[in-house]
Design an enzyme around this catalytic site. Structure first.
Site, PDB file in Angstrom:
ATOM      1  N   ALA A   1       0.753  -1.380   0.102  1.00 39.70           N
ATOM      2  CA  ALA A   1       0.072  -0.141  -0.208  1.00 39.70           C
ATOM      3  C   ALA A   1       0.876   1.195  -0.170  1.00 39.70           C
ATOM      4  O   ALA A   1       1.931   1.151   0.505  1.00 39.70           O
ATOM      5  CB  ALA A   1      -0.871  -0.275   1.189  1.00 39.70           C
TER       6      ALA A   1
ATOM      7  N   GLY B   1       0.636  -5.195   0.744  1.00 43.16           N
ATOM      8  CA  GLY B   1      -0.563  -5.215  -0.221  1.00 43.16           C
ATOM      9  C   GLY B   1      -0.350  -5.716  -1.551  1.00 43.16           C
ATOM     10  O   GLY B   1      -1.142  -6.553  -2.159  1.00 43.16           O
TER      11      GLY B   1
ATOM     12  N   GLU C   1       4.369  -5.716   6.570  1.00 48.73           N
ATOM     13  CA  GLU C   1       3.528  -4.524   7.385  1.00 48.73           C
ATOM     14  C   GLU C   1       4.021  -4.521   8.960  1.00 48.73           C
ATOM     15  O   GLU C   1       4.118  -3.464   9.472  1.00 48.73           O
ATOM     16  CB  GLU C   1       2.172  -4.969   7.738  1.00 48.73           C
ATOM     17  CG  GLU C   1       1.566  -4.702   6.220  1.00 48.73           C
ATOM     18  CD  GLU C   1       1.641  -5.941   5.090  1.00 48.73           C
ATOM     19  OE1 GLU C   1       2.474  -6.887   5.520  1.00 48.73           O
ATOM     20  OE2 GLU C   1       1.116  -6.067   4.063  1.00 48.73           O
TER      21      GLU C   1
HETATM   22  N1  T1G Z   1       4.621   3.358  -0.237  1.00 46.53           N
HETATM   23  C1  T1G Z   1       4.992   4.611  -0.395  1.00 46.53           C
HETATM   24  N2  T1G Z   1       6.270   5.027  -0.830  1.00 46.53           N
HETATM   25  C2  T1G Z   1       7.176   3.921  -0.861  1.00 46.53           C
HETATM   26  C3  T1G Z   1       6.804   2.440  -0.377  1.00 46.53           C
HETATM   27  C4  T1G Z   1       5.527   2.510   0.005  1.00 46.53           C
HETATM   28  N3  T1G Z   1       4.905   1.251   0.274  1.00 46.53           N
HETATM   29  N4  T1G Z   1       7.732   1.978  -0.519  1.00 46.53           N
HETATM   30  C5  T1G Z   1       8.971   2.625  -1.021  1.00 46.53           C
HETATM   31  N5  T1G Z   1       8.399   3.701  -1.257  1.00 46.53           N
HETATM   32  C6  T1G Z   1       9.245   4.928  -1.396  1.00 46.53           C
HETATM   33  C7  T1G Z   1      10.361   5.463  -0.606  1.00 46.53           C
HETATM   34  O1  T1G Z   1      10.039   6.171   0.458  1.00 46.53           O
HETATM   35  C8  T1G Z   1      11.348   6.108  -1.742  1.00 46.53           C
HETATM   36  O2  T1G Z   1      10.792   7.362  -1.843  1.00 46.53           O
HETATM   37  C9  T1G Z   1      11.328   5.276  -2.945  1.00 46.53           C
HETATM   38  O3  T1G Z   1      10.082   4.515  -2.919  1.00 46.53           O
HETATM   39  C10 T1G Z   1      12.339   3.934  -2.895  1.00 46.53           C
HETATM   40  O4  T1G Z   1      12.273   3.523  -1.886  1.00 46.53           O
HETATM   41  C11 T1G Z   1      -2.763  -3.132   3.034  1.00 46.53           C
HETATM   42  C12 T1G Z   1      -1.149  -1.626   4.852  1.00 46.53           C
HETATM   43  C13 T1G Z   1      10.302  -1.864  -1.959  1.00 46.53           C
HETATM   44  C14 T1G Z   1      12.159  -2.966  -0.824  1.00 46.53           C
HETATM   45  O5  T1G Z   1       6.794  -1.904   3.741  1.00 46.53           O
HETATM   46  O6  T1G Z   1      10.772  -1.947   1.797  1.00 46.53           O
HETATM   47  O7  T1G Z   1       1.032  -3.002   2.188  1.00 46.53           O
HETATM   48  O8  T1G Z   1      12.987   8.474  -0.917  1.00 46.53           O
HETATM   49  O9  T1G Z   1      14.482   3.907  -1.056  1.00 46.53           O
HETATM   50  O10 T1G Z   1      15.890   0.547  -1.388  1.00 46.53           O
HETATM   51  O11 T1G Z   1      -1.681  -5.042   4.293  1.00 46.53           O
HETATM   52  O12 T1G Z   1      11.184   0.804  -0.380  1.00 46.53           O
HETATM   53  O13 T1G Z   1      12.647   8.194  -3.397  1.00 46.53           O
HETATM   54  O14 T1G Z   1      10.969   9.596  -2.348  1.00 46.53           O
HETATM   55  O15 T1G Z   1      13.162   2.087  -0.021  1.00 46.53           O
HETATM   56  O16 T1G Z   1      14.924  -0.104  -3.801  1.00 46.53           O
HETATM   57  C15 T1G Z   1       4.079  -2.757   3.066  1.00 46.53           C
HETATM   58  C16 T1G Z   1       8.343  -0.533   2.032  1.00 46.53           C
HETATM   59  C17 T1G Z   1       3.380  -1.366   3.002  1.00 46.53           C
HETATM   60  C18 T1G Z   1       7.299  -1.870   1.696  1.00 46.53           C
HETATM   61  C19 T1G Z   1      12.631  -0.923  -2.333  1.00 46.53           C
HETATM   62  N6  T1G Z   1       5.088  -2.613   2.120  1.00 46.53           N
HETATM   63  N7  T1G Z   1       9.284  -0.477   1.023  1.00 46.53           N
HETATM   64  O17 T1G Z   1      13.850  -0.595  -1.606  1.00 46.53           O
HETATM   65  O18 T1G Z   1      14.253   1.854  -2.568  1.00 46.53           O
HETATM   66  S1  T1G Z   1       1.868  -1.147   4.226  1.00 46.53           S
HETATM   67  C20 T1G Z   1       6.384  -2.249   2.756  1.00 46.53           C
HETATM   68  C21 T1G Z   1      10.668  -1.115   1.052  1.00 46.53           C
HETATM   69  C22 T1G Z   1       0.813  -2.560   3.154  1.00 46.53           C
HETATM   70  C23 T1G Z   1      -1.227  -3.786   3.384  1.00 46.53           C
HETATM   71  C24 T1G Z   1      -0.343  -2.845   4.041  1.00 46.53           C
HETATM   72  C25 T1G Z   1      11.421  -0.756   0.140  1.00 46.53           C
HETATM   73  C26 T1G Z   1      11.685  -1.435  -1.119  1.00 46.53           C
HETATM   74  P1  T1G Z   1      12.072   8.317  -2.171  1.00 46.53           P
HETATM   75  P2  T1G Z   1      13.513   2.918  -1.193  1.00 46.53           P
HETATM   76  P3  T1G Z   1      14.900   0.479  -2.440  1.00 46.53           P
END
Ligand code: T1G
Length: 678
Positions: A62, A101, A124
């Site tokens: 998400a 998500g 999450e």
């Molecule tokens: N939402 C919004 N922005 C995100 C994002 C996300 N989920 N993930 C990454 N970004 C942005 C980050 O802030 C950065 O922005 C850019 O993307 C590159 O990220 C309903 C509720 C995918 C492994 O927890 O683990 O789903 O600084 O520097 O090192 O059940 O990002 O460039 O402006 O980290 O290549 C669950 C979180 C959400 C995954 C990539 N998902 N992201 O790593 O790049 S909650 C997560 C990561 C959810 C549902 C629930 C990593 C990555 P900017 P980065 P990276």
């Protein structure tokens, strides 16, 4: 424009999600997927449907940036239901990562295929959340309660081959993904659509959930989300699917609205912001770092060497003598041998990493390295000599870094002809484990050198924070104030064990006295010898110093603040008597000190010094300070760091307390800086 593109090829509809950089599931993606499924159901050309993503990865979950805003329909759980209810087979085709998500959308699909490099996870819990779109209900039904509990509570992604073994995906495909997707889609389009979620999953054992709760309450002490995860998975094995979904939704909303989740989402973005430096534009060049030399093969030097070897980088360890070098290389070898013994590393991986390690006692061997990290004794004259030697030995583009934990990087830079290549890279021990790297920017450090250090963080998996030059930079400067209050509280009436108990209850993984005993009381002792009286409160460290002088240096001597008949350590009557003597010498009448006062004074000391660091421009953002303190000093992540805690707790409350301390103890240490005023 929708973030989901619809196309049809060979009787298969392709819903292509395109929302750079990580295909986060924004409102536009949710709407586009829902509309795409509806369109494909009506489209007579279509016999099967593929959901896949453009760019480097499948959906990363998400859109976390949307959490602070009012949720917009269609909600993600409903999109997953819509996919699952489709009367044509839906196949999720995964490359890169399918997280949160993103994986839940794939679980709503009828089939999942992934390329070999794919990673799938439900992270999450790292945001103080639980999977909130069916992940806690579908995963246990697909791969079993035990595997699902591990995936959900660990938050760690698994590789495609393990996902296949568990039954999370149906195939791992090689070669062109779209071609493999079409081939798989055609192979299932005449088949009956699978319904794997009808049955409740079996419970592994009667005590499984209680055992898991007990284990996680220790391993993830203070965190609420892991417990919520277990409750949601338990609902999957005790309630119908729809009732389980309702229970998941309740738990998800509770977590999403919690201060713990706000704190951990703050940390998520803070650790990405900290690598952005205002006067270092994105297009700034960086020097290629393909080989590293480390000066000094002691504990720190060996740890830093391992940090680079682990990432496949060749390392030269430089020492002053063959004997010291042998001891240093042995430290590295022993570390890897331990990892193999614990099953964390294969023999082959150990050998491949050690093959990248060379030793030397001659600066002449460093002529081709791209980066040198000096990790020698914390004495300015020794460091200056080393840098003068390096200046003669290395190539002009070589970055010269010092690992000093508090000395003046500007003064060190004066020893070389090329000070713009000099920077501080302050690793935290053990350097191959601790995530934090303080990048200390000298006044002569060029933006290319700084950008090289910033890029290096990602390369070696460190969380980088840029600090200006001051005594102790960010973390150690704040830690010194925290320790000062610990010492003053002890001579006023508290005992080391009272203080440790109060602060571990607050959420610190270890109390400050136990930490000092673990690290060695002599470390602080030697540092203090180099300080002038105006740099620290001598009476606060009288007990520390007397313990060192009587050879009670902590765990390594079997006694420090605590007596160590075993690793746990026990309160020492002798130390308590020493405290009474010191209080008497100082004319201080000992008093009862409350738990609240212990927490307030020590945590306020962090906030007070943190806000001074901000006002002096040593740190660029308050969130940078939170990143330092959570990643380098164990500050509870579910509180979001000292500055986030101050904001959440109320700056005015903390400001008033600091003004009170200034009145009571004087404003030598207690001053209200601008950050606390706004
Ligand atoms: N939402 C919004 N922005 C995100 C994002 C996300 N989920 N993930 C990454 N970004 C942005 C980050 O802030 C950065 O922005 C850019 O993307 C590159 O990220 C309903 C509720 C995918 C492994 O927890 O683990 O789903 O600084 O520097 O090192 O059940 O990002 O460039 O402006 O980290 O290549 C669950 C979180 C959400 C995954 C990539 N998902 N992201 O790593 O790049 S909650 C997560 C990561 C959810 C549902 C629930 C990593 C990555 P900017 P980065 P990276």
């Amino acid at each position: 424009m929708s973030a989901v593109h619809y196309s049809v090829e060979q009787f298969t509809a392709f819903l292509t999600v395109d929302n750079p950089p990580v295909n986060a599931i924004s409102h536009s993606v949710r709407q586009g997927l829902a509309d795409g499924i509806t369109a494909a159901q009506k489209d007579e050309r279509v016999k099967s449907i593929v959901i896949h993503c453009a760019g480097r990865s499948f959906m990363a979950g998400a859109d976390i940036k949307e959490f602070g805003k009012p949720p917009q329909e269609p909600h993600l759980p409903d999109v997953c239901h819509h996919i699952e209810a489709c009367n044509k087979p839906v196949i999720a085709v995964i490359h890169g990562v399918a997280l949160g998500g993103g994986l839940e959308i794939a679980l709503g699909a009828h089939y999942r295929i992934a390329d070999e490099s794919a990673q799938l996870g439900l992270p999450e819990v790292n945001l103080g959340l639980i999977p909130g779109a069916g992940g806690t209900q579908r995963t246990p039904r697909l791969i079993g309660v035990e595997a699902a509990t591990d995936l959900i509570t660990s938050g760690k992604p698994i590789r495609a081959d393990k996902a296949l073994t568990l039954g999370l995906i149906d195939a791992v495909v090689e070669g062109a993904l779209k071609k493999a997707a079409l081939k798989f889609a055609h192979s299932v389009q005449e088949k009956e659509i699978p319904k794997p979620y009808a049955q409740k999953p079996a419970i592994p054992s009667e005590t499984f959930f209680e055992d898991t709760r007990r284990l996680l309450s220790k391993r993830k002490k203070g965190f609420e989300a892991p417990q919520a995860c277990i409750n949601a998975v338990e609902a999957a094995s005790t309630l119908s699917f729809m009732d389980g979904m309702k229970r998941e939704r309740e738990l998800f909303i509770e977590c999403r609205n919690s201060s713990q989740s706000a704190a951990q989402r703050h940390m998520f973005f803070a650790e990405r912001e900290s690598l952005k430096v205002e006067d270092v534009p994105r297009e700034t060049s960086a020097y290629p770092i393909k080989s590293v030399a480390i000066i000094g093969a002691g504990t720190m030097g060996a740890g830093i060497a391992i940090a680079f070897l682990d990432k496949g980088m060749p390392v030269i360890l430089k020492e002053v003598s063959e004997e010291a070098l042998k001891a240093g290389i042995n430290r590295v070898e022993m570390n890897y041998a331990q990892q193999v013994k614990k099953g964390r590393l294969s023999e082959a991986m150990k050998d491949s990493r050690l093959a990248l390690l060379k030793g030397s006692i001659d600066y002449g061997d460093l002529s081709d390295v791209d980066l040198v990290i000096e990790a020698a004794f914390e004495k300015m004259d020794i460091k200056k000599l080393i840098f003068a030697e390096l200046d003669k030995a290395v190539k002009k583009t070589c970055i010269l870094a010092t690992n000093t934990s508090y000395l003046d990087v500007n003064e060190i830079a004066e020893s070389v002809s090329n000070p713009k290549n000099v920077i501080g890279l302050h690793f935290f021990s053990p350097a191959n484990i601790m995530k934090l790297l303080e990048i200390v920017r000298g006044k002569a450090t060029s933006i290319e050198t700084l950008n090289t250090a910033l890029q290096l963080c990602k390369k070696i998996g460190k969380v980088g924070v840029v600090s200006g030059v001051c005594f102790g930079f960010i973390g150690n400067r704040m830690f010194q104030h925290y320790q000062r209050e610990v010492g003053l509280l002890m001579i006023e009436g508290a005992t080391p064990w009272q203080i440790d108990q109060a602060l571990t209850k607050y959420g610190m993984p270890m109390g400050p006295c136990a930490v000092a005993d673990l690290a060695g009381l002599d470390i602080g002792y030697f540092t203090r010898q180099s300080l002038s009286d105006d740099q620290y409160e001598a009476k606060a460290f009288l007990l520390h110093d007397r313990l060192v002088e009587m050879d009670r240096k902590g765990q390594k001597t079997g006694a420090g603040f605590y007596d160590y008949a075993d690793r746990q350590g026990s309160p020492s009557a002798m130390v308590e008597n020493m405290l009474s003597e010191i209080s008497q010498e100082l004319g201080i009448e000992r008093r009862a000190v409350s738990e609240a006062e212990i927490v307030e004074r020590t945590i306020d000391a962090l906030i007070c010094s943190g806000s001074e660091i901000l006002s002096e421009g040593i740190a660029a953002r308050s969130s940078d300070i939170d990143v330092v303190y959570c990643n380098g000093y164990g500050f509870p992540r579910w509180r979001g760091g000292p500055m986030h805690y101050a904001t959440h707790h109320g700056k005015a409350i903390i400001r008033a307390r600091i003004e009170g301390y200034a009145e009571k103890f004087g404003n030598r240490w207690w001053r209200v800086s601008d950050w606390l005023k706004d």
